[in-house]
Scaffold this motif. Structure first.
Motif, PDB file in Angstrom:
ATOM      1  N   SER A  79       0.972  -1.131   0.199  1.00 50.03           N
ATOM      2  CA  SER A  79      -0.058  -0.015  -0.087  1.00 50.03           C
ATOM      3  C   SER A  79       0.814   1.108  -0.088  1.00 50.03           C
ATOM      4  CB  SER A  79      -0.907   0.033   1.199  1.00 50.03           C
ATOM      5  OG  SER A  79      -1.711   1.327   1.310  1.00 50.03           O
ATOM      6  N   ALA A  80       0.677   2.188  -0.881  1.00 48.09           N
ATOM      7  CA  ALA A  80       1.448   3.532  -0.908  1.00 48.09           C
ATOM      8  C   ALA A  80       0.387   4.402  -1.187  1.00 48.09           C
ATOM      9  CB  ALA A  80       2.414   3.481  -1.934  1.00 48.09           C
ATOM     10  N   SER A  81       0.550   5.490  -0.676  1.00 50.03           N
ATOM     11  CA  SER A  81      -0.224   6.849  -0.894  1.00 50.03           C
ATOM     12  C   SER A  81       0.630   7.928  -0.469  1.00 50.03           C
ATOM     13  CB  SER A  81      -1.378   6.918   0.092  1.00 50.03           C
ATOM     14  OG  SER A  81      -1.390   7.120   1.176  1.00 50.03           O
ATOM     15  N   PRO A  82       0.234   9.134  -0.554  1.00 49.86           N
ATOM     16  CA  PRO A  82       1.155  10.458  -0.284  1.00 49.86           C
ATOM     17  C   PRO A  82       1.298  10.334   1.521  1.00 49.86           C
ATOM     18  CG  PRO A  82      -0.448  10.984  -1.866  1.00 49.86           C
ATOM     19  CD  PRO A  82      -0.810   9.785  -1.466  1.00 49.86           C
ATOM     20  N   TYR A  83       0.338   9.508   2.090  1.00 49.95           N
ATOM     21  CA  TYR A  83       0.501   9.708   3.731  1.00 49.95           C
ATOM     22  C   TYR A  83       0.836   8.352   4.189  1.00 49.95           C
ATOM     23  CZ  TYR A  83      -2.270  14.050   2.988  1.00 49.95           C
ATOM     24  OH  TYR A  83      -2.646  15.170   2.605  1.00 49.95           O
ATOM     25  N   PHE A  85       2.996   4.337   3.421  1.00 44.43           N
ATOM     26  CA  PHE A  85       3.481   3.256   2.782  1.00 44.43           C
ATOM     27  C   PHE A  85       3.678   2.012   3.671  1.00 44.43           C
ATOM     28  CE2 PHE A  85       7.097   0.333   1.411  1.00 44.43           C
ATOM     29  CZ  PHE A  85       6.655  -0.141   0.300  1.00 44.43           C
ATOM     30  N   GLY A  86       2.970   0.858   3.124  1.00 44.70           N
ATOM     31  CA  GLY A  86       3.352  -0.274   3.917  1.00 44.70           C
ATOM     32  C   GLY A  86       3.258  -1.710   3.276  1.00 44.70           C
ATOM     33  N   THR A  87       3.696  -2.827   3.843  1.00 45.36           N
ATOM     34  CA  THR A  87       3.376  -3.964   3.193  1.00 45.36           C
ATOM     35  C   THR A  87       2.595  -5.018   4.236  1.00 45.36           C
ATOM     36  OG1 THR A  87       5.541  -4.830   3.931  1.00 45.36           O
ATOM     37  CG2 THR A  87       5.334  -3.989   1.640  1.00 45.36           C
ATOM     38  N   LYS A  88       2.031  -5.760   3.618  1.00 41.38           N
ATOM     39  CA  LYS A  88       1.214  -6.934   4.670  1.00 41.38           C
ATOM     40  C   LYS A  88       1.292  -8.123   3.976  1.00 41.38           C
ATOM     41  CE  LYS A  88      -3.261  -6.443   5.159  1.00 41.38           C
ATOM     42  NZ  LYS A  88      -4.480  -5.733   5.605  1.00 41.38           N
ATOM     43  N   THR A  89       1.443  -9.203   4.557  1.00 45.06           N
ATOM     44  CA  THR A  89       1.098 -10.528   4.154  1.00 45.06           C
ATOM     45  C   THR A  89       0.208 -11.302   4.852  1.00 45.06           C
ATOM     46  OG1 THR A  89       3.848 -10.960   3.872  1.00 45.06           O
ATOM     47  CG2 THR A  89       2.541 -12.763   3.795  1.00 45.06           C
ATOM     48  N   ALA A  90      -0.537 -12.001   4.102  1.00 49.21           N
ATOM     49  CA  ALA A  90      -1.756 -12.843   4.704  1.00 49.21           C
ATOM     50  C   ALA A  90      -1.762 -13.970   4.203  1.00 49.21           C
ATOM     51  CB  ALA A  90      -3.161 -11.930   4.226  1.00 49.21           C
ATOM     52  N   TYR A  91      -2.225 -14.758   5.165  1.00 49.57           N
ATOM     53  CA  TYR A  91      -2.055 -16.463   4.685  1.00 49.57           C
ATOM     54  C   TYR A  91      -3.467 -16.792   5.059  1.00 49.57           C
ATOM     55  CZ  TYR A  91       2.931 -16.393   4.979  1.00 49.57           C
ATOM     56  OH  TYR A  91       4.369 -15.968   4.707  1.00 49.57           O
ATOM     57  N   PRO A  92      -3.854 -17.890   4.229  1.00 46.04           N
ATOM     58  CA  PRO A  92      -5.426 -18.331   4.430  1.00 46.04           C
ATOM     59  C   PRO A  92      -5.743 -18.831   5.913  1.00 46.04           C
ATOM     60  CG  PRO A  92      -4.033 -19.438   2.753  1.00 46.04           C
ATOM     61  CD  PRO A  92      -3.073 -18.604   3.581  1.00 46.04           C
ATOM     62  N   VAL A 141     -11.670   1.385  -0.350  1.00 45.98           N
ATOM     63  CA  VAL A 141     -11.310   2.049   1.007  1.00 45.98           C
ATOM     64  C   VAL A 141     -10.218   2.732   0.985  1.00 45.98           C
ATOM     65  CG1 VAL A 141     -10.944   0.862   2.994  1.00 45.98           C
ATOM     66  CG2 VAL A 141     -12.592  -0.061   2.038  1.00 45.98           C
ATOM     67  N   GLN A 142      -9.243   2.206   0.146  1.00 48.88           N
ATOM     68  CA  GLN A 142      -7.853   2.527  -0.095  1.00 48.88           C
ATOM     69  C   GLN A 142      -7.977   4.080  -0.582  1.00 48.88           C
ATOM     70  OE1 GLN A 142      -5.717  -0.501  -2.280  1.00 48.88           O
ATOM     71  NE2 GLN A 142      -4.891  -1.199  -0.245  1.00 48.88           N
ATOM     72  N   GLY A 143      -8.930   4.323  -1.618  1.00 47.85           N
ATOM     73  CA  GLY A 143      -8.996   5.537  -2.228  1.00 47.85           C
ATOM     74  C   GLY A 143      -9.667   6.504  -1.376  1.00 47.85           C
ATOM     75  N   ARG A 144     -10.815   5.940  -0.785  1.00 46.21           N
ATOM     76  CA  ARG A 144     -11.487   6.727   0.249  1.00 46.21           C
ATOM     77  C   ARG A 144     -10.390   7.183   1.284  1.00 46.21           C
ATOM     78  NH1 ARG A 144     -14.426  10.718   0.990  1.00 46.21           N
ATOM     79  NH2 ARG A 144     -15.698  10.866   3.001  1.00 46.21           N
ATOM     80  N   MET A 145      -9.592   6.404   2.017  1.00 45.34           N
ATOM     81  CA  MET A 145      -8.805   6.783   3.027  1.00 45.34           C
ATOM     82  C   MET A 145      -7.776   7.844   2.407  1.00 45.34           C
ATOM     83  SD  MET A 145      -7.612   2.883   4.585  1.00 45.34           S
ATOM     84  CE  MET A 145      -6.431   3.872   5.524  1.00 45.34           C
ATOM     85  N   THR A 146      -7.315   7.750   1.025  1.00 40.85           N
ATOM     86  CA  THR A 146      -6.380   8.833   0.789  1.00 40.85           C
ATOM     87  C   THR A 146      -7.156  10.089   0.521  1.00 40.85           C
ATOM     88  OG1 THR A 146      -5.079   7.565  -0.597  1.00 40.85           O
ATOM     89  CG2 THR A 146      -4.906   9.729  -1.051  1.00 40.85           C
TER      90      THR A 146
END
Length: 216
Positions: A79-83, A85-92, A141-146
């Protein structure tokens, strides 16, 4: 494995191509070598790194050939935005997870589940459609958060906008002290105090017996 390490591992195009091939069927080294157009030695090195990361496993068949396959599913999000940046790993999730108990999430779950092949095929199709819907919702959601963070920044009109966004985000969870805000927002306490002072002067935050909170 940490998300950042996984991102580094998958930064190699050949390792990504190996996973793409193994997602179709288990393969042995020479098959992968022919597919990639690189030496078996290079393939073995890539497979070793994927195995160490827990992404790939192997088994030996009756002809003593070692087959490699993806050990488990995973999802890597960046995830990257002007505010932010982060990474996340999700497993089943485990099969025992009761998704119906999740708040604010409504999913039609058949308690009995599919039993025969036609029903399983229909269930697979339904789950793929749900996956697409959730992906679209996540993008929204990501767009709305930005958008919301930009609105906050426009209202502040001073200093480092990101600091205000981060600190107000922590305070939105409820009354808390400067040390907690500093830790969660990853900002020095002195900076938190300066931001809170500015927000207080604008009647955005207020102090209570339990700490600082948004004035809502």
């Amino acid at each position: 494995m940490e998300s950042a390490e996984l991102l580094d591992l998958l930064g190699n195009a050949n390792r990504r191509r190996i996973l793409r091939l193994l997602a179709r069927k288990p393969c042995f080294v020479t098959e992968i070598s022919d597919y990639l157009g690189v030496s078996p030695k290079a393939v073995i090195d890539h497979l070793r790194q994927l195995e160490e990361a827990g992404l790939v496993e192997s088994r030996t068949d009756d002809r003593r050939r070692k087959y490699f396959y993806i050990s488990r599913g995973f999802r890597l999000e960046v995830s990257a935005s002007p505010y932010d940046f982060g990474t996340k790993t999700a497993y089943p999730a485990s099969s025992g997870l009761d998704i119906t108990a999740t708040k604010h999430l409504s999913i039609d779950v058949d308690p009995d589940g599919a039993s025969d092949l036609p029903e399983l095929a229909v269930e697979l199709r339904r789950l793929r459609c749900l996956q697409n819907e959730l992906s679209l919702a996540q993008r929204w959601v990501q767009g709305r958060m930005t958008d919301v963070m930009e609105q906050i920044g426009d209202e502040i009109e001073e200093g480092e906008r990101r600091l205000y966004v981060e600190i107000m985000g922590v305070l939105a969870d409820g009354p808390t002290d400067v040390e907690t805000v500093s830790r969660e927002a990853e900002v020095p306490p002195s900076v938190v105090e300066d931001v809170i002072e500015t927000l207080q002067s604008r009647d955005v935050v207020e102090q209570t017996d339990d700490g600082w909170k948004l004035a809502v």
